[in-house]
Design a protein around this motif. Structure first.
Motif, PDB file in Angstrom:
ATOM      1  N   ARG A  65       0.826  -1.213   0.000  1.00  0.00           N
ATOM      2  CA  ARG A  65       0.000   0.000   0.000  1.00  0.00           C
ATOM      3  C   ARG A  65       0.863   1.267   0.000  1.00  0.00           C
ATOM      4  N   THR A  66       1.915   1.276   0.804  1.00  0.00           N
ATOM      5  CA  THR A  66       2.788   2.453   0.843  1.00  0.00           C
ATOM      6  C   THR A  66       3.608   2.583  -0.442  1.00  0.00           C
ATOM      7  N   ARG A  67       3.945   1.454  -1.063  1.00  0.00           N
ATOM      8  CA  ARG A  67       4.658   1.490  -2.346  1.00  0.00           C
ATOM      9  C   ARG A  67       3.756   2.057  -3.437  1.00  0.00           C
ATOM     10  N   GLN A  68       2.506   1.614  -3.456  1.00  0.00           N
ATOM     11  CA  GLN A  68       1.540   2.128  -4.431  1.00  0.00           C
ATOM     12  C   GLN A  68       1.282   3.620  -4.200  1.00  0.00           C
ATOM     13  N   PHE A  69       1.237   4.018  -2.941  1.00  0.00           N
ATOM     14  CA  PHE A  69       1.065   5.436  -2.613  1.00  0.00           C
ATOM     15  C   PHE A  69       2.214   6.247  -3.212  1.00  0.00           C
ATOM     16  N   ALA A  70       3.433   5.760  -3.047  1.00  0.00           N
ATOM     17  CA  ALA A  70       4.604   6.457  -3.594  1.00  0.00           C
ATOM     18  C   ALA A  70       4.509   6.577  -5.114  1.00  0.00           C
ATOM     19  N   LEU A  71       4.134   5.497  -5.766  1.00  0.00           N
ATOM     20  CA  LEU A  71       4.020   5.516  -7.228  1.00  0.00           C
ATOM     21  C   LEU A  71       2.945   6.497  -7.694  1.00  0.00           C
TER      22      LEU A  71
END
Length: 131
Positions: free
Chosen positions: A25-31
């Motif tokens: 979820r945090t990786r997708q947020f960054a992207l």
């Protein structure tokens, strides 16, 4: 009746799933933050804000991964505090972007919602880790 080891194994599996879900979820947020920043107008002001939101938004996931590798409860608690701060800073910059009207309302609104949820999640984790 289940034995203690089975209960413990199930708890560990649930915790691993939650951790991997938050990592993703945090990786997708960054992207999503990076994509949003790339859509901003090329003005001096927008460039500065874009840089700020990218730094804060990508830092959420990076610091969460680091917290996951903490060697002690105190270290985990401190690093989760950083994650919470970065998520809140991301929220701030997203609100500024929204108020400036640089990006389509829906795109920013969805990211604001996600940032707000991440702040709430990491605030809760931080409070629980101090108990």
């Amino acid at each position: 009746m289940k034995d203690e080891n089975t209960d413990n194994d199930e708890l560990q599996k649930k915790e691993l799933k939650r951790t991997s879900d938050l990592r993703e979820r945090t990786r997708q947020f960054a992207l999503r933050i990076i994509k949003l920043a790339s859509m901003m107008p090329r003005t001096r002001e927008a460039d500065i804000i874009a840089k700020q939101v990218v730094k804060a938004g990508t830092s959420v996931g990076a610091n969460y991964r680091e917290a996951s590798r903490a060697r002690s409860k105190a270290e985990f608690s401190a690093k989760i505090g950083v994650v919470e701060q970065e998520a809140d800073e991301s929220l701030y910059w997203l609100e500024i972007i929204q108020e400036c009207g640089w990006i389509a309302e829906k795109l920013v609104r969805d990211l604001i919602k996600e940032a707000d949820e991440l702040v709430a999640i990491f605030t809760t984790i931080g409070k629980k880790s101090k108990k």
